[in-house]
Design a protein around this motif. Structure first.
Motif, PDB file in Angstrom:
ATOM      1  N   CYS A   1       0.835  -1.188   0.000  1.00 33.82           N
ATOM      2  CA  CYS A   1       0.000   0.000   0.000  1.00 33.82           C
ATOM      3  C   CYS A   1       0.876   1.246   0.000  1.00 33.82           C
ATOM      4  N   ILE A   2       0.557   2.204  -0.876  1.00 36.32           N
ATOM      5  CA  ILE A   2       1.293   3.468  -0.905  1.00 36.32           C
ATOM      6  C   ILE A   2       0.312   4.626  -0.825  1.00 36.32           C
ATOM      7  N   GLN A   3       0.845   5.774  -0.402  1.00 39.45           N
ATOM      8  CA  GLN A   3       0.063   7.002  -0.319  1.00 39.45           C
ATOM      9  C   GLN A   3       0.884   8.125  -0.932  1.00 39.45           C
ATOM     10  N   PRO A   4       0.254   9.011  -1.699  1.00 41.25           N
ATOM     11  CA  PRO A   4       1.005   9.986  -2.504  1.00 41.25           C
ATOM     12  C   PRO A   4       1.953  10.890  -1.728  1.00 41.25           C
TER      13      PRO A   4
ATOM     14  N   PRO B   1       7.109   8.397   0.410  1.00 39.05           N
ATOM     15  CA  PRO B   1       7.683   7.243  -0.293  1.00 39.05           C
ATOM     16  C   PRO B   1       7.492   5.930   0.456  1.00 39.05           C
ATOM     17  N   LEU B   2       6.971   5.965   1.680  1.00 42.24           N
ATOM     18  CA  LEU B   2       6.816   4.768   2.493  1.00 42.24           C
ATOM     19  C   LEU B   2       5.899   3.755   1.814  1.00 42.24           C
ATOM     20  N   VAL B   3       6.329   2.480   1.781  1.00 46.66           N
ATOM     21  CA  VAL B   3       5.511   1.381   1.273  1.00 46.66           C
ATOM     22  C   VAL B   3       5.171   0.461   2.444  1.00 46.66           C
ATOM     23  N   GLN B   4       3.904   0.335   2.761  1.00 49.30           N
ATOM     24  CA  GLN B   4       3.470  -0.555   3.837  1.00 49.30           C
ATOM     25  C   GLN B   4       3.162  -1.932   3.253  1.00 49.30           C
ATOM     26  N   ILE B   5       3.611  -2.979   3.946  1.00 50.68           N
ATOM     27  CA  ILE B   5       3.501  -4.341   3.437  1.00 50.68           C
ATOM     28  C   ILE B   5       2.660  -5.170   4.400  1.00 50.68           C
ATOM     29  N   TYR B   6       1.682  -5.895   3.847  1.00 51.43           N
ATOM     30  CA  TYR B   6       0.766  -6.731   4.624  1.00 51.43           C
ATOM     31  C   TYR B   6       0.676  -8.116   3.997  1.00 51.43           C
ATOM     32  N   ASP B   7       0.273  -9.097   4.812  1.00 54.80           N
ATOM     33  CA  ASP B   7      -0.064 -10.381   4.218  1.00 54.80           C
ATOM     34  C   ASP B   7      -1.535 -10.340   3.794  1.00 54.80           C
ATOM     35  N   THR B   8      -2.009 -11.405   3.178  1.00 61.09           N
ATOM     36  CA  THR B   8      -3.356 -11.395   2.617  1.00 61.09           C
ATOM     37  C   THR B   8      -4.444 -11.475   3.678  1.00 61.09           C
ATOM     38  N   LEU B   9      -4.069 -11.692   4.940  1.00 58.69           N
ATOM     39  CA  LEU B   9      -5.035 -11.694   6.036  1.00 58.69           C
ATOM     40  C   LEU B   9      -5.080 -10.347   6.743  1.00 58.69           C
ATOM     41  N   GLY B  10      -4.319  -9.387   6.245  1.00 58.10           N
ATOM     42  CA  GLY B  10      -4.338  -8.050   6.817  1.00 58.10           C
ATOM     43  C   GLY B  10      -3.350  -7.825   7.934  1.00 58.10           C
ATOM     44  N   ASN B  11      -2.403  -8.749   8.139  1.00 59.71           N
ATOM     45  CA  ASN B  11      -1.383  -8.578   9.172  1.00 59.71           C
ATOM     46  C   ASN B  11      -0.236  -7.720   8.646  1.00 59.71           C
ATOM     47  N   PHE B  12       0.164  -6.734   9.431  1.00 62.56           N
ATOM     48  CA  PHE B  12       1.275  -5.873   9.057  1.00 62.56           C
ATOM     49  C   PHE B  12       2.566  -6.680   9.071  1.00 62.56           C
TER      50      PHE B  12
ATOM     51  N   GLY C   1       5.698  -5.349   7.425  1.00 62.97           N
ATOM     52  CA  GLY C   1       6.843  -4.454   7.499  1.00 62.97           C
ATOM     53  C   GLY C   1       6.632  -3.258   6.600  1.00 62.97           C
ATOM     54  N   ALA C   2       7.675  -2.471   6.441  1.00 63.46           N
ATOM     55  CA  ALA C   2       7.583  -1.274   5.598  1.00 63.46           C
ATOM     56  C   ALA C   2       8.888  -1.054   4.860  1.00 63.46           C
ATOM     57  N   PHE C   3       8.779  -0.664   3.607  1.00 60.31           N
ATOM     58  CA  PHE C   3       9.944  -0.296   2.812  1.00 60.31           C
ATOM     59  C   PHE C   3      10.083   1.215   2.899  1.00 60.31           C
ATOM     60  N   ARG C   4      11.198   1.691   3.429  1.00 59.07           N
ATOM     61  CA  ARG C   4      11.334   3.098   3.819  1.00 59.07           C
ATOM     62  C   ARG C   4      12.361   3.868   2.991  1.00 59.07           C
ATOM     63  N   ARG C   5      12.733   3.345   1.881  1.00 63.81           N
ATOM     64  CA  ARG C   5      13.753   4.014   1.086  1.00 63.81           C
ATOM     65  C   ARG C   5      13.123   4.858  -0.017  1.00 63.81           C
ATOM     66  N   ALA C   6      13.567   6.098  -0.124  1.00 60.04           N
ATOM     67  CA  ALA C   6      13.075   7.006  -1.159  1.00 60.04           C
ATOM     68  C   ALA C   6      14.166   7.239  -2.195  1.00 60.04           C
ATOM     69  N   PRO C   7      13.787   7.482  -3.445  1.00 60.55           N
ATOM     70  CA  PRO C   7      14.801   7.797  -4.462  1.00 60.55           C
ATOM     71  C   PRO C   7      15.419   9.165  -4.208  1.00 60.55           C
ATOM     72  N   THR C   8      16.614   9.384  -4.733  1.00 59.71           N
ATOM     73  CA  THR C   8      17.301  10.653  -4.505  1.00 59.71           C
ATOM     74  C   THR C   8      16.556  11.825  -5.135  1.00 59.71           C
ATOM     75  N   PHE C   9      15.734  11.571  -6.164  1.00 60.51           N
ATOM     76  CA  PHE C   9      15.011  12.677  -6.793  1.00 60.51           C
ATOM     77  C   PHE C   9      13.769  13.080  -5.991  1.00 60.51           C
TER      78      PHE C   9
END
Length: 382
Positions: A245-248, A251-262, A264-272
């Protein structure tokens, strides 16, 4: 008419289904990233950390090589004007034309096979179509503003039926499986003290879980009557047994399994990446475009096992058009020593990823203005 929060020039770019975190202004913040390899459930009353890191361990160039291009339709009346979603399945190409409120089908050579739909509230009609998915031999169309949120069509374009889901202000993106539906909601759903932007349901509309905590910037911006609150076009994508899941606004990407359990999160943004600026709310088109040129909006995401390809966009005042920027990483944790990330400017509007190395891009012929679909091989440089 679109809801008030959707009345802005960015609607076309943001609602492309590719297929809507309190970011600190201009600064690199601590990258305490959750490891996406092990489940880390977050209780509803415990907010996740929305901090992110810009740049990380460096980036390479993402090389794109065009391998094929076809025209979508032979005449201007056969071509889409606003591609919100595109699906390539076998020898068919299905396109959701948002502005014209049309569902179009083409053969693999780009010849128009069917063209259905019009504006309205009745069966087979569309109000604000935003995304298209396929479930078996059925096309499923998400309509943000229509009371029948999901419309079903055959692969020949025949309208079948519609389903209603508990989406008070609609949804901007969705994923489907045999027994589940997952929506990225426009307004968010409240539970305890937090608001969530992703909702899992069964096929009958019963809510099973909530996920993807809403970026606190939305509430803060809304309270301050700032422009950022109008960009709540969240996006959800899936790969294997994971939901992304992303929000405009971040840059944070939230990651869930298919049962809705959190997970982790991908927290890296591009240099631009440039975070949103603090600008007073306005309905002036010129001021809106100026605002959209000042930051990079996280507009879409393609996921593949172990990695992501994010799509960012920013308005180019000189060209009078949107720039699409790509950020690909083959790892979901910056802790991986050999993780490779790369960036590139897209030659057009990214609409799909085939496997891990083929990008589908929609463009337009300069002379005829007929839409084109191109395939690009992508490769991370060393």
């Amino acid at each position: 008419m679109l809801p008030a929060r959707l009345r802005c020039p960015l609607i076309v770019g943001v609602l492309v289904a590719l297929v809507g975190c309190t970011a600190r202004d201009g600064a690199t913040s601590r990258g305490n990233e959750a490891d996406a390899s092990a489940p880390q459930p977050a209780s509803p009353e415990q907010p996740i950390d929305f901090h992110y890191e810009v740049g990380g361990n460096g980036e390479s160039n993402l090389a794109l090589k065009r391998v094929s291009t076809i025209r979508l339709g032979a005449r201007i009346d056969e071509t889409p004007t606003d591609v919100r979603s595109l699906i390539v399945q076998g020898r068919r190409i299905f396109v959701l034309d948002g502005k014209m409120r049309r569902l179009r089908g083409y053969d693999i050579a780009g010849k128009l096979v069917f063209n259905v739909g019009k504006w309205g509230k009745d069966d087979g009609e569309m109000d604000t179509p935003v995304a298209l998915k396929m479930q078996g031999d059925t096309l499923m169309l998400l309509d943000l503003s229509h009371v029948d949120h999901v419309k079903l069509y055959s692969l020949d374009g025949e309208y079948l039926t519609a389903r209603v889901f508990p989406l008070p202000e609609g949804a901007t993106s969705f994923e489907v499986s045999r027994e589940r539906m997952v929506f990225a909601t426009l307004s968010g759903r409240q539970k305890y003290s937090l608001s969530y932007a992703m909702m899992g349901t069964d096929n009958h509309g019963h809510v099973l879980w909530l996920g993807c905590q809403a970026d606190p910037q939305y509430a803060a911006s809304d309270k301050a009557h700032e422009m950022a609150s109008k960009y709540a076009f969240r996006t959800v994508a899936s790969s294997a047994d994971r939901l992304y899941c992303i929000q405009p606004l971040s840059p944070l990407v939230q990651i869930y399994d298919t049962l809705g359990n959190f997970v982790g999160a991908f927290r890296r943004a591009p240099t631009f990446y440039k975070p949103p600026t603090h600008v007073a709310e306005t309905q002036n088109v010129k001021e809106m475009l100026q605002y959209e040129s000042q930051w990079t909006l996280h507009a879409g995401i393609f996921a593949f096992p172990g990695g992501i390809l994010s799509v960012y966009q920013t308005y180019d005042l000189q060209r009078g058009a949107m720039n699409y920027l790509l950020f690909r990483c083959d790892s979901l944790t910056t802790a991986t020593p050999n993780a490779r990330c790369a960036t590139a400017k897209s030659p057009g509007q990214p609409v799909g990823l085939v496997g891990t190395d083929t990008l589908l891009v929609v463009g337009r012929d300069d002379k005829t203005q007929i839409a084109t679909l191109s395939r690009y091989l992508i490769r991370v440089g060393r």
